[in-house]
Design an enzyme around this catalytic site. Structure first.
Site, short mmCIF file in Angstrom:
data_model
loop_
_atom_site.label_atom_id
_atom_site.label_comp_id
_atom_site.label_asym_id
_atom_site.label_seq_id
_atom_site.Cartn_x
_atom_site.Cartn_y
_atom_site.Cartn_z
N ARG A 263 6.70 -16.57 0.98
CA ARG A 263 6.36 -15.60 -0.07
C ARG A 263 7.58 -14.72 -0.27
NH1 ARG A 263 4.95 -10.60 1.44
NH2 ARG A 263 3.66 -10.91 3.26
N HIS A 267 3.53 -8.67 -0.14
CA HIS A 267 2.17 -9.22 0.00
C HIS A 267 1.36 -8.95 -1.26
CE1 HIS A 267 -1.80 -10.17 1.49
NE2 HIS A 267 -2.18 -8.96 1.12
N TYR A 276 8.72 -4.64 7.49
CA TYR A 276 8.45 -5.63 8.54
C TYR A 276 9.30 -6.91 8.47
CZ TYR A 276 5.44 -7.47 4.80
OH TYR A 276 4.96 -7.94 3.61
#
Ligand SMILES: Cc1ncc(C[n+]2csc(CCOP(=O)(O)OP(=O)(O)O)c2C)c(N)n1
Length: 363
Positions: A263, A267, A276
């Protein structure tokens, strides 16, 4: 024939666009170019949604840029308008390639009247009964058991339809996932489970999601084949999905496929991925762009359209988007009454009373 449970992801096209193994191409030049256009379409729409979000026309969005080879490959490996689909919220590339009208998808994002569910769910919870696409539900993995049920029904009815159920790798940690896959397998139901492993479940890397070597090997636990595929390789995804779909259709039971992808975007519009993962990591996957890889392949095959032709196609896809956006907006927005419709097939007394109260209060 592709083998299940390989150690390395199954691949047909390398990053430089050359064939990684000899294979016979069962797609015409026209079909290959159609796949290329479907990938561009998914990419452009995904990017176009960002300004729509910033303008406040929709409240939430989950991008799928980088996952085009997986999603378009799946759509090209199944029987459209014949098989039944239980997608998840990041599957716009898949459902649009399966035939969901563009304005229907946009309408769901806007919550306008041409949405099948009349704006009752948050954005990216699309459905399209005409193309056998079940409505997306937010709860991760909650659609696995219903998909198994659809496949069991198909078996009892003796149709040659199959059920195709997609999900992220995060979903495979849900109890519902295990219950559903086990139920489909135990019933030898024609269910094709496809994991779009984009390596992150929000901030959780797949390494911390499971101690299994990969997701495909989980098929061992249920006695079903598990195929491990390079999800950046549209031809490999399409070929493995096609083989597994026909195996499932022939009455052999269920199967599991894992497409290893990435991805590129956050998100969702509510996420900051810099918290992160490193920019370098994202960049390294940007360089493994599935669209670029497929273009290199088309170039080697001598059928890649001229740059101007490709640019013109980008333009026509943007125009298609603007037209569909207008259509979705022009369908108007639902009134409060729809809140009471479809809770049950007939409105019970207590809901009629609530509706009356809302009407009187002019909420
Ligand atoms: C049962 C449940 N738990 C938690 C959530 C919150 N949640 C939304 S998306 C998500 C991550 C899912 O990751 P994955 O299945 O890998 O799909 P991806 O978003 O990466 O495509 C979580 C935990 C949820 N929607 N449902």
């Amino acid at each position: 024939m592709f083998e299940a449970f390989t150690n390395q992801p199954i691949r047909l096209i390398g990053e430089d666009g050359s064939r990684t193994q000899p294979f016979e191409l069962d797609l015409s030049a026209d079909e290959l170019l159609h796949i290329h256009r479907d990938m561009i379409r998914a990419r452009v729409f995904d990017e176009r949604l960002i300004p729509i979000l910033r303008q406040g026309k929709t409240s939430f969005y989950a991008q799928s840029t980088g996952m085009e080879a997986t999603q378009i490959g799946i759509a090209w490996g199944v029987r459209r308008d014949h098989d039944w689909f239980w997608p998840y919220y990041r599957d716009q590339g898949l459902v649009l390639t399966l035939g969901m009208p563009l304005d229907r998808w946009i309408s769901q994002l806007l919550g306008s009247n041409s949405d099948v569910c009349k704006g009752r769910q948050m954005p990216q919870h699309f459905s399209d009964p005409e193309h056998h696409i079940a409505t997306v539900c937010s709860a991760i993995g909650s659609h696995i058991a219903p998909a198994a049920g659809t496949a069991i029904a198909q078996k009892y009815l003796g149709t040659d339809e199959i059920t195709v159920c997609t999900f992220g790798e995060g979903a495979t940690s849900e109890g519902d996932w295990h219950a559903g896959v086990n139920m489909a397998s135990a019933n030898k139901a024609p269910c094709l489970f496809i994991c779009e492993n984009n390596q992150y479940a929000i901030s959780l890397n797949v390494k911390d999601q499971t101690n299994s070597k990969n997701i495909a090997m989980k098929g061992h636990a249920y006695g079903i084949p598990g195929f491990y595929v390079d999800g950046q390789d549209v031809l490999a995804v399409r070929a493995v999905v096609k083989q597994a779909a026909e195996w499932v259709r022939a009455g052999n039971g269920s199967a599991l496929i894992e497409c290893l992808t990435y991805r590129i975007g956050t998100h969702s519009s509510s996420d900051d991925d810099s918290r992160y993962r490193s920019k370098d990591e994202v960049e390294s996957w940007r360089r493994q762009d599935p669209l670029v890889r497929f273009e290199r392949f088309l170039e080697k095959e001598g059928i890649l359209p001229a740059r101007e032709e490709i640019e013109a196609y980008y333009g026509s896809v943007l125009a298609e988007f603007e037209e569909a956006l207008k259509k979705a907006e022009d369908s108007g927005y639902p009134t409060w009454e729809i809140l009471f419709d479809d809770v049950y097939s007939d409105l019970p007394d207590h809901l009629q009373q609530q509706a009356m109260y809302v009407r009187e209060e002019n909420v």
